[in-house]
Design an enzyme around this catalytic site. Structure first.
Site, PDB file in Angstrom:
ATOM      1  N   CYS A  83      48.808 120.824 -23.422  1.00  7.33           N
ATOM      2  CA  CYS A  83      48.184 119.505 -23.354  1.00  7.33           C
ATOM      3  C   CYS A  83      48.717 118.802 -22.107  1.00  7.33           C
ATOM      4  CB  CYS A  83      48.497 118.692 -24.606  1.00  7.33           C
ATOM      5  SG  CYS A  83      50.258 118.332 -24.816  1.00  7.33           S
TER       6      CYS A  83
ATOM      7  N   HIS B  48      59.552 115.214 -25.957  1.00  7.06           N
ATOM      8  CA  HIS B  48      59.642 114.540 -27.248  1.00  7.06           C
ATOM      9  C   HIS B  48      60.294 113.165 -27.164  1.00  7.06           C
ATOM     10  CE1 HIS B  48      59.750 118.953 -28.106  1.00  7.06           C
ATOM     11  NE2 HIS B  48      58.793 118.597 -28.936  1.00  7.06           N
TER      12      HIS B  48
ATOM     13  N   HIS C 234      61.730 116.115 -36.951  1.00 11.74           N
ATOM     14  CA  HIS C 234      61.144 116.385 -35.644  1.00 11.74           C
ATOM     15  C   HIS C 234      61.780 115.480 -34.589  1.00 11.74           C
ATOM     16  CE1 HIS C 234      58.156 116.912 -32.465  1.00 11.74           C
ATOM     17  NE2 HIS C 234      57.744 117.976 -33.129  1.00 11.74           N
TER      18      HIS C 234
ATOM     19  N   GLU D  53      60.685 114.182 -31.857  1.00 13.04           N
ATOM     20  CA  GLU D  53      59.856 113.052 -31.446  1.00 13.04           C
ATOM     21  C   GLU D  53      59.975 111.904 -32.447  1.00 13.04           C
ATOM     22  OE1 GLU D  53      55.275 111.736 -31.735  1.00 13.04           O
ATOM     23  OE2 GLU D  53      55.573 113.780 -31.016  1.00 13.04           O
TER      24      GLU D  53
ATOM     25  N   THR E   2      52.845 111.933 -32.807  1.00 15.42           N
ATOM     26  CA  THR E   2      51.644 112.224 -32.012  1.00 15.42           C
ATOM     27  C   THR E   2      50.977 113.536 -32.392  1.00 15.42           C
ATOM     28  OG1 THR E   2      52.922 113.306 -30.237  1.00 15.42           O
ATOM     29  CG2 THR E   2      52.534 110.924 -30.037  1.00 15.42           C
TER      30      THR E   2
ATOM     31  N   CYS F 257      47.905 111.933 -30.789  1.00 18.73           N
ATOM     32  CA  CYS F 257      47.324 112.282 -29.491  1.00 18.73           C
ATOM     33  C   CYS F 257      45.925 112.885 -29.667  1.00 18.73           C
ATOM     34  CB  CYS F 257      48.242 113.271 -28.790  1.00 18.73           C
ATOM     35  SG  CYS F 257      47.596 113.888 -27.227  1.00 18.73           S
TER      36      CYS F 257
ATOM     37  N   SER G  55      57.461 125.097 -33.110  1.00 18.84           N
ATOM     38  CA  SER G  55      56.512 124.070 -32.666  1.00 18.84           C
ATOM     39  C   SER G  55      55.750 123.501 -33.864  1.00 18.84           C
ATOM     40  CB  SER G  55      55.514 124.667 -31.661  1.00 18.84           C
ATOM     41  OG  SER G  55      54.410 123.815 -31.480  1.00 18.84           O
TER      42      SER G  55
END
Length: 275
Positions: free
Chosen positions: A12, A72, A122, A124, A160, A188, A216
């Site tokens: 991305c 992140h 996570h 992020e 996101t 996102c 991931s």
């Protein structure tokens, strides 16, 4: 045997940007490092290491040089600590993650009780939590949303790469918790695109291959939603493909997480075509 690539797959914008930033700041003398892996893809991390970008888990591991903030993101204290240690800081935080961080801060500043919808472990989500002054509640399931206490003002942001459908389901529960609720849907667009394209393709093939790091979150989620439609395997590289998977398979679909580089996708595609 027909092999079909999903309409949206692979790097991305935010990941591509982060990797480019890391490459631009590579240091042959080993003084450039990312704080944590730049993205959740071991092969990319290994390639960057060979190019002169290492990885550290803590700022204390660096006495000098350039520290690169991964896609992140991190909490605001890291910026202060890097400056105090005299390190050059390069920020490769995904712009969409940065938006979620600032949304959490703004909601907290405005007196809202902040909820982050996302995975508790996570990185992020942890960074967004830090931008809420460490006061946000992290909610990952509908049951956790049901258990949340009612409040006067409720502000909601989202990881996101979280599932759009699951976010909607959780928000439905949160709407009952306050008369003043402010929702920032910080998922996102690339996440939505990849999930929709993967689902559409999974409905048309006999088997899906989901390519990307086992660590991931967005790749794992792609594998989960594809598995609801057809036989699905989550692999990191073409070396993991097994001959018996292809027995009686006529159509294969391939998708890949937002942190999966083109060269790995091409290797998987080519190996499938040659069967």
């Amino acid at each position: 045997m027909e092999v079909i690539l999903a309409d949206y797959l692979g790097f991305c914008y935010g990941v591509k940007r982060a990797v480019n930033i890391a490459q631009e700041n590579a240091s042959p003398d080993g003084t450039a490092s990312t704080l944590g892996p730049i993205i959740h893809n071991p092969q990319v991390v290994d390639r960057l290491k060979a190019e002169g970008v290492g990885t550290v888990d803590r700022l204390e591991e660096m006495e000098k040089g350039t520290v690169i903030i991964r896609s992140h993101g991190v909490g605001p204290d890291i910026y202060e600590k890097a400056e105090l240690r005299g390190l050059d800081l390069v920020d490769a935080t995904c712009p969409h993650v940065k938006k979620a961080q600032l949304s959490a801060k703004q909601l907290a500043d405005a007196g809202y009780t902040v909820v982050i919808v996302g995975e508790k472990r996570h990185p992020e989500v942890r960074s967004i939590f830090e931008w809420s002054y460490g006061k946000a509640t992290i909610i990952e399931t509908e049951e956790e949303a049901d258990a949340l206490d009612s409040c006067a003002k409720l502000g909601v942001v989202c990881q996101t790469t979280f599932s759009g459908d699951k976010f909607k389901s959780i928000v439905t529960r949160l709407l009952e918790k306050s008369r003043d609720i402010h929702i920032q849907r910080t998922i996102c667009t690339a996440t939505d695109q990849r999930q929709k394209a993967a689902l559409d393709l999974a409905a048309k093939v006999d088997m899906m291959l989901v390519v990307g790091g086992k660590n991931s979150a967005n790749t794992t989620r792609l594998a989960q939603i594809c598995a609801e439609k057809c036989l699905t395997y989550h692999i990191e590289t073409a070396a993991e493909l097994q001959d018996e998977w292809f027995d009686k398979i006529e159509k294969i679909g391939i998708t890949a997480g937002a942190s999966t580089p083109d060269w790995i996708i091409k290797e998987v595609y080519k190996k499938c075509q040659n069967r």
